[in-house]
Design a protein around this motif. Structure first.
Motif, short mmCIF file in Angstrom:
data_model
loop_
_atom_site.label_atom_id
_atom_site.label_comp_id
_atom_site.label_asym_id
_atom_site.label_seq_id
_atom_site.Cartn_x
_atom_site.Cartn_y
_atom_site.Cartn_z
N ALA A 34 71.50 116.65 149.55
CA ALA A 34 72.57 117.61 149.27
C ALA A 34 72.58 118.79 150.23
N ASP A 35 73.79 119.28 150.49
CA ASP A 35 73.97 120.54 151.19
C ASP A 35 73.85 121.70 150.21
N VAL A 36 74.33 121.46 148.98
CA VAL A 36 74.36 122.50 147.95
C VAL A 36 73.95 121.90 146.61
N LYS A 37 73.05 122.60 145.91
CA LYS A 37 72.65 122.19 144.56
C LYS A 37 73.50 122.98 143.55
N VAL A 38 74.09 122.26 142.59
CA VAL A 38 75.07 122.83 141.69
C VAL A 38 74.64 122.64 140.23
N TYR A 39 74.79 123.71 139.46
CA TYR A 39 74.57 123.65 138.01
C TYR A 39 75.91 123.88 137.33
N VAL A 40 76.23 123.05 136.36
CA VAL A 40 77.49 123.19 135.62
C VAL A 40 77.23 123.95 134.33
N SER A 41 77.87 125.09 134.21
CA SER A 41 77.73 125.94 133.03
C SER A 41 78.76 125.58 131.97
N LYS A 42 78.41 125.81 130.72
CA LYS A 42 79.34 125.61 129.62
C LYS A 42 80.27 126.82 129.48
N TYR A 43 79.89 127.92 130.14
CA TYR A 43 80.62 129.17 129.97
C TYR A 43 81.16 129.68 131.31
N LYS A 44 82.42 130.00 131.31
CA LYS A 44 83.08 130.52 132.50
C LYS A 44 82.43 131.83 132.97
N SER A 45 81.98 132.62 132.04
CA SER A 45 81.39 133.92 132.37
C SER A 45 80.07 133.81 133.14
N ASP A 46 79.39 132.67 133.07
CA ASP A 46 78.13 132.45 133.78
C ASP A 46 78.33 131.93 135.20
N ALA A 47 79.53 131.54 135.54
CA ALA A 47 79.79 130.84 136.79
C ALA A 47 79.91 131.75 138.00
N ASP A 48 79.39 131.24 139.13
CA ASP A 48 79.64 131.87 140.43
C ASP A 48 81.01 131.43 140.93
N LEU A 49 81.38 130.20 140.56
CA LEU A 49 82.62 129.59 141.02
C LEU A 49 83.27 128.81 139.88
N VAL A 50 84.55 129.07 139.65
CA VAL A 50 85.31 128.27 138.70
C VAL A 50 86.00 127.18 139.51
N VAL A 51 85.76 125.92 139.12
CA VAL A 51 86.24 124.77 139.88
C VAL A 51 87.30 124.01 139.10
N TYR A 52 88.33 123.63 139.83
CA TYR A 52 89.35 122.72 139.30
C TYR A 52 89.24 121.42 140.08
N LYS A 53 89.04 120.30 139.37
CA LYS A 53 88.98 118.99 140.04
C LYS A 53 90.39 118.45 140.18
N THR A 54 90.77 118.17 141.42
CA THR A 54 92.09 117.63 141.69
C THR A 54 92.01 116.14 142.01
N LYS A 55 93.09 115.45 141.76
CA LYS A 55 93.17 114.02 142.06
C LYS A 55 93.63 113.75 143.48
N TYR A 56 94.09 114.80 144.15
CA TYR A 56 94.69 114.63 145.47
C TYR A 56 93.95 115.45 146.53
N ALA A 57 93.57 114.80 147.60
CA ALA A 57 92.85 115.46 148.69
C ALA A 57 93.67 116.59 149.29
N SER A 58 94.97 116.44 149.31
CA SER A 58 95.84 117.47 149.90
C SER A 58 95.85 118.77 149.11
N ASP A 59 95.43 118.73 147.85
CA ASP A 59 95.38 119.94 147.03
C ASP A 59 94.12 120.76 147.29
N ALA A 60 93.11 120.14 147.84
CA ALA A 60 91.83 120.81 148.06
C ALA A 60 91.89 121.59 149.36
N ASN A 61 92.20 122.88 149.24
CA ASN A 61 92.36 123.68 150.45
C ASN A 61 91.49 124.92 150.44
N ASP A 62 91.12 125.33 151.60
CA ASP A 62 90.30 126.52 151.82
C ASP A 62 89.01 126.46 151.00
#
Length: 114
Positions: A34-62
């Motif tokens: 891995a380049d980055v080790k990731v922990y998935v939190s149950k709580y938005k308030s604990d997160a460094d990053l809020v992630v949305y999983k998209t079905k389309y590669a073209s939506d994943a920008n910046d």
């Protein structure tokens, strides 16, 4: 003159399209891969990053938290490994159902996903 403007606009659009691959990720099976080790939190308030999983590669920008999971490691910009403990993680994420929620909450860790 119109040709110069058209060429300039086309060049800018192509440049923006190239940046669209920034958040293509691949989930690896081994921490050492891995380049980055990731922990998935149950709580938005604990997160460094809020992630949305998209079905389309073209939506994943910046680097704004919209992730597209690739089927092949070679297609990804970043290889991630999901850890079981928050203390083992480089970043803590929260998966949101809404694209509008995606984004960095801790900008100090933003460099990890570039």
């Amino acid at each position: 003159m119109k040709k110069i403007v058209a060429i300039t606009v086309l060049f800018l659009l192509c440049s923006l399209g190239f940046k669209a691959s920034a958040q293509k990720v691949y989930s690896v099976n081994y921490k050492s891969d891995a380049d980055v080790k990731v922990y998935v939190s149950k709580y938005k308030s604990d997160a460094d990053l809020v992630v949305y999983k998209t079905k389309y590669a073209s939506d994943a920008n910046d680097n704004k938290g919209v992730w597209y999971f690739t089927n092949y490691k070679s297609d990804a910009k970043k290889k991630i490994f999901f850890v079981d403990y928050k203390s083992d993680a480089d970043i803590v994420i929260y998966f949101s159902e809404y694209k509008s929620d995606a984004g960095w909450r801790n900008k100090n860790k933003q460099h990890l996903m570039y």
